[in-house]
Write a protein that holds these residues in place. Sequence first.
Motif, PDB file in Angstrom:
ATOM      1  N   GLN A 135      57.022  56.594  90.085  1.00 47.41           N
ATOM      2  CA  GLN A 135      55.825  56.523  88.464  1.00 47.41           C
ATOM      3  C   GLN A 135      57.331  57.394  87.174  1.00 47.41           C
ATOM      4  O   GLN A 135      57.840  56.748  86.041  1.00 47.41           O
ATOM      5  N   LEU A 142      48.267  51.316  78.833  1.00 46.36           N
ATOM      6  CA  LEU A 142      48.669  50.095  79.374  1.00 46.36           C
ATOM      7  C   LEU A 142      49.275  51.068  80.100  1.00 46.36           C
ATOM      8  O   LEU A 142      48.944  51.242  81.819  1.00 46.36           O
ATOM      9  N   LEU A 143      50.631  51.777  80.213  1.00 45.37           N
ATOM     10  CA  LEU A 143      51.738  51.823  81.750  1.00 45.37           C
ATOM     11  C   LEU A 143      50.985  53.013  81.983  1.00 45.37           C
ATOM     12  O   LEU A 143      50.845  52.904  82.809  1.00 45.37           O
ATOM     13  N   LEU A 203      46.958  44.368  89.168  1.00 43.78           N
ATOM     14  CA  LEU A 203      48.153  44.026  88.378  1.00 43.78           C
ATOM     15  C   LEU A 203      49.085  42.458  88.859  1.00 43.78           C
ATOM     16  O   LEU A 203      50.085  42.603  87.810  1.00 43.78           O
ATOM     17  N   SER A 204      49.126  41.667  89.474  1.00 42.31           N
ATOM     18  CA  SER A 204      49.339  40.578  89.143  1.00 42.31           C
ATOM     19  C   SER A 204      48.592  39.378  88.742  1.00 42.31           C
ATOM     20  O   SER A 204      48.889  38.283  88.540  1.00 42.31           O
ATOM     21  N   LEU A 222      48.309  53.329  91.074  1.00 34.69           N
ATOM     22  CA  LEU A 222      49.106  53.204  91.639  1.00 34.69           C
ATOM     23  C   LEU A 222      48.822  53.958  93.512  1.00 34.69           C
ATOM     24  O   LEU A 222      48.587  53.883  94.352  1.00 34.69           O
ATOM     25  N   VAL A 268      44.544  46.467  93.926  1.00 31.31           N
ATOM     26  CA  VAL A 268      45.811  46.374  93.336  1.00 31.31           C
ATOM     27  C   VAL A 268      46.327  45.278  92.800  1.00 31.31           C
ATOM     28  O   VAL A 268      47.046  45.461  91.696  1.00 31.31           O
ATOM     29  N   GLN A 308      48.285  51.654  84.626  1.00 36.36           N
ATOM     30  CA  GLN A 308      49.021  51.072  85.843  1.00 36.36           C
ATOM     31  C   GLN A 308      49.842  52.395  86.323  1.00 36.36           C
ATOM     32  O   GLN A 308      49.333  52.361  87.816  1.00 36.36           O
ATOM     33  N   MET A 335      54.055  44.125  80.838  1.00 39.64           N
ATOM     34  CA  MET A 335      53.344  44.067  82.504  1.00 39.64           C
ATOM     35  C   MET A 335      53.673  43.268  83.374  1.00 39.64           C
ATOM     36  O   MET A 335      53.389  44.005  84.875  1.00 39.64           O
ATOM     37  N   GLU A 336      53.794  42.241  82.846  1.00 39.61           N
ATOM     38  CA  GLU A 336      54.604  41.623  84.459  1.00 39.61           C
ATOM     39  C   GLU A 336      55.509  41.456  84.702  1.00 39.61           C
ATOM     40  O   GLU A 336      55.614  41.726  85.658  1.00 39.61           O
ATOM     41  N   GLY A 381      55.743  45.195  86.154  1.00 40.70           N
ATOM     42  CA  GLY A 381      55.727  44.813  87.309  1.00 40.70           C
ATOM     43  C   GLY A 381      56.623  44.581  88.270  1.00 40.70           C
ATOM     44  O   GLY A 381      56.527  44.707  89.525  1.00 40.70           O
TER      45      GLY A 381
END
Length: 273
Positions: free
Chosen positions: A216, A180-181, A97-98, A188, A93, A184, A110-111, A115
């Motif tokens: 969240q 996308l959120l 995510l990275s 988690l 994960v 993500q 995202m990053e 992130g």
Amino acid sequence: MTDERVAPGSYDFGDARFDLKDPADREILRFILSQALYGEATGVYCGKSLYAAGSLEAARFYLRQAKQELAHLQLFADIFRALDLKPLPAHWVIKLLSSHNNYYPLKVLMEHAIGEGMVLDIFKDILLQTLPDEDPRVPLIKKKLRVVCREEEEHVAWGEKETRRLLAEKPWLRTPYFGLLELQMSVLPLLVRAFEKRAGSHPVLVHLPGFLAHVQRRVYQQGKDLGFVPEARPSTSRRAIAMSFGLAVFARSQFARSTSTLEKTYIDELGLG
Ligand SMILES: [Fe+2]
Ligand SMILES: [Fe+2]
């Protein structure tokens, strides 16, 4: 709240602490620190964004960030040595995510905004609160972590500023950003699954579901403040549409090539036009 140990807006772990002499606790910390170390290693590649930087301001930021992430990587290596721990490979994960995104609008959201925002939750909420101050190694570790946190805050602020600018420029990004959120946030819980069996009995782990819900909630609020998460939660089907739109943009971004602009704009950027 009068407890100055808990930063405003942070999750409160109460008096839960890890025991640095307990092998099982050391394994949990080893897992958390290993994810941090991997994240910092990939963070160094933000240097790649220098090529795609659309302004001198962006170029300055990425240069500074790459230097900071390189220093963070070294700081976490120092923490591993101080605690006499050896890093593990990163969880999938975290790898997901990275991973670097060449498509700038997805990268900044995202990053940086989301992130690095979650990285900050983990450093500030979990590590700074649950490492035991009585251990002689901890005060110096926390001092280093506070430096990292201050710099990560700058990275999040940059991500939010760029996200706002891009949303104003390309309002259609609102839907894929929201999708996308959602995606993500849905991966988690998979990250904490490894600890679920022990979660009931451990003083820190017992907080994991609460912490996850806190993260969240915070991220959804961040998305609302940035203007792409609707105030009222959309229906399941609207969320599914947003997620597939988000996935489509993400899939396309995997083939995006970094394009440079500075050699076309430098005269204006320098104020010499
Ligand atoms: Fe970092
Ligand atoms: Fe960072």
